[in-house]
Design a protein around this motif. Structure first.
Motif, PDB file in Angstrom:
ATOM      1  N   GLY A  44       0.811  -1.211   0.000  1.00  0.00           N
ATOM      2  CA  GLY A  44       0.000   0.000   0.000  1.00  0.00           C
ATOM      3  C   GLY A  44       0.842   1.257   0.000  1.00  0.00           C
ATOM      4  N   ILE A  45       0.549   2.153  -0.930  1.00  0.00           N
ATOM      5  CA  ILE A  45       1.324   3.383  -1.042  1.00  0.00           C
ATOM      6  C   ILE A  45       0.717   4.486  -0.171  1.00  0.00           C
ATOM      7  N   PHE A  46      -0.591   4.658  -0.220  1.00  0.00           N
ATOM      8  CA  PHE A  46      -1.228   5.754   0.512  1.00  0.00           C
ATOM      9  C   PHE A  46      -1.469   5.402   1.980  1.00  0.00           C
ATOM     10  N   ARG A  47      -1.781   4.151   2.251  1.00  0.00           N
ATOM     11  CA  ARG A  47      -1.942   3.666   3.630  1.00  0.00           C
ATOM     12  C   ARG A  47      -1.090   2.418   3.777  1.00  0.00           C
ATOM     13  N   PRO A  48       0.218   2.568   4.006  1.00  0.00           N
ATOM     14  CA  PRO A  48       1.089   1.397   4.092  1.00  0.00           C
ATOM     15  C   PRO A  48       0.672   0.454   5.218  1.00  0.00           C
ATOM     16  N   THR A  49       0.685  -0.811   4.901  1.00  0.00           N
ATOM     17  CA  THR A  49       0.336  -1.849   5.862  1.00  0.00           C
ATOM     18  C   THR A  49       1.468  -2.869   5.886  1.00  0.00           C
ATOM     19  N   ILE A  50       1.885  -3.223   7.088  1.00  0.00           N
ATOM     20  CA  ILE A  50       2.933  -4.228   7.229  1.00  0.00           C
ATOM     21  C   ILE A  50       2.266  -5.571   7.431  1.00  0.00           C
ATOM     22  N   VAL A  51       2.612  -6.529   6.584  1.00  0.00           N
ATOM     23  CA  VAL A  51       2.072  -7.878   6.670  1.00  0.00           C
ATOM     24  C   VAL A  51       3.168  -8.778   7.232  1.00  0.00           C
ATOM     25  N   LEU A  52       2.866  -9.420   8.363  1.00  0.00           N
ATOM     26  CA  LEU A  52       3.851 -10.245   9.060  1.00  0.00           C
ATOM     27  C   LEU A  52       3.269 -11.621   9.377  1.00  0.00           C
ATOM     28  N   PRO A  53       4.155 -12.602   9.609  1.00  0.00           N
ATOM     29  CA  PRO A  53       3.655 -13.893  10.096  1.00  0.00           C
ATOM     30  C   PRO A  53       3.207 -13.745  11.545  1.00  0.00           C
ATOM     31  N   ARG A  54       2.585 -14.746  12.046  1.00  0.00           N
ATOM     32  CA  ARG A  54       2.153 -14.691  13.448  1.00  0.00           C
ATOM     33  C   ARG A  54       3.357 -14.499  14.361  1.00  0.00           C
ATOM     34  N   LYS A  55       3.122 -13.765  15.429  1.00  0.00           N
ATOM     35  CA  LYS A  55       4.230 -13.418  16.320  1.00  0.00           C
ATOM     36  C   LYS A  55       4.884 -14.657  16.916  1.00  0.00           C
ATOM     37  N   HIS A  56       4.116 -15.678  17.197  1.00  0.00           N
ATOM     38  CA  HIS A  56       4.710 -16.868  17.820  1.00  0.00           C
ATOM     39  C   HIS A  56       5.489 -17.716  16.803  1.00  0.00           C
ATOM     40  N   ALA A  57       5.449 -17.341  15.528  1.00  0.00           N
ATOM     41  CA  ALA A  57       6.169 -18.088  14.504  1.00  0.00           C
ATOM     42  C   ALA A  57       7.677 -17.795  14.537  1.00  0.00           C
ATOM     43  N   MET A  58       8.083 -16.748  15.238  1.00  0.00           N
ATOM     44  CA  MET A  58       9.506 -16.430  15.367  1.00  0.00           C
ATOM     45  C   MET A  58       9.768 -15.881  16.756  1.00  0.00           C
ATOM     46  N   GLU A  59      11.032 -15.918  17.158  1.00  0.00           N
ATOM     47  CA  GLU A  59      11.385 -15.434  18.491  1.00  0.00           C
ATOM     48  C   GLU A  59      11.129 -13.930  18.607  1.00  0.00           C
ATOM     49  N   HIS A  60      10.935 -13.460  19.824  1.00  0.00           N
ATOM     50  CA  HIS A  60      10.530 -12.076  20.083  1.00  0.00           C
ATOM     51  C   HIS A  60      11.525 -11.054  19.530  1.00  0.00           C
ATOM     52  N   GLN A  61      12.826 -11.267  19.768  1.00  0.00           N
ATOM     53  CA  GLN A  61      13.833 -10.307  19.313  1.00  0.00           C
ATOM     54  C   GLN A  61      13.832 -10.217  17.784  1.00  0.00           C
ATOM     55  N   ARG A  62      13.730 -11.337  17.129  1.00  0.00           N
ATOM     56  CA  ARG A  62      13.726 -11.347  15.662  1.00  0.00           C
ATOM     57  C   ARG A  62      12.465 -10.662  15.135  1.00  0.00           C
TER      58      ARG A  62
END
Length: 87
Positions: free
Chosen positions: A4-22
């Protein structure tokens, strides 16, 4: 990834799929893309590639632009105090 250019949205995997620091590092990396308006800047080499699809130099320029964009965001994450880690 960021969409999204006008309203950028960050798409991520589920938080528990990777360690917290990463997870925090990935979010910071993607937020840096948003802050730098990388989605707008990606269109310049993309348009050049569409018009000059026959010229190999355009593909090299597009690759270098993508590489520089990613390295700049990675440097931002490292400057925030994150440690280098090979995947």
């Amino acid at each position: 990834f960021v969409a999204g250019i006008f309203r950028p949205t960050i798409v991520l995997p589920r938080k528990h799929a990777m360690e917290h620091q990463r997870f925090d590092q990935v979010v910071l990396h993607e937020l840096t893309h948003v802050k730098r308006n990388d989605l707008l800047w990606v269109w310049i080499p993309e348009l050049a590639r569409m018009f000059f699809f026959f010229h190999p130099l355009v593909y090299w320029i597009q690759f270098q632009a993508n590489l520089c964009r990613e390295m700049a965001c990675d440097e931002s994450v490292l400057r925030s105090g994150a440690s280098r880690r090979k995947i």
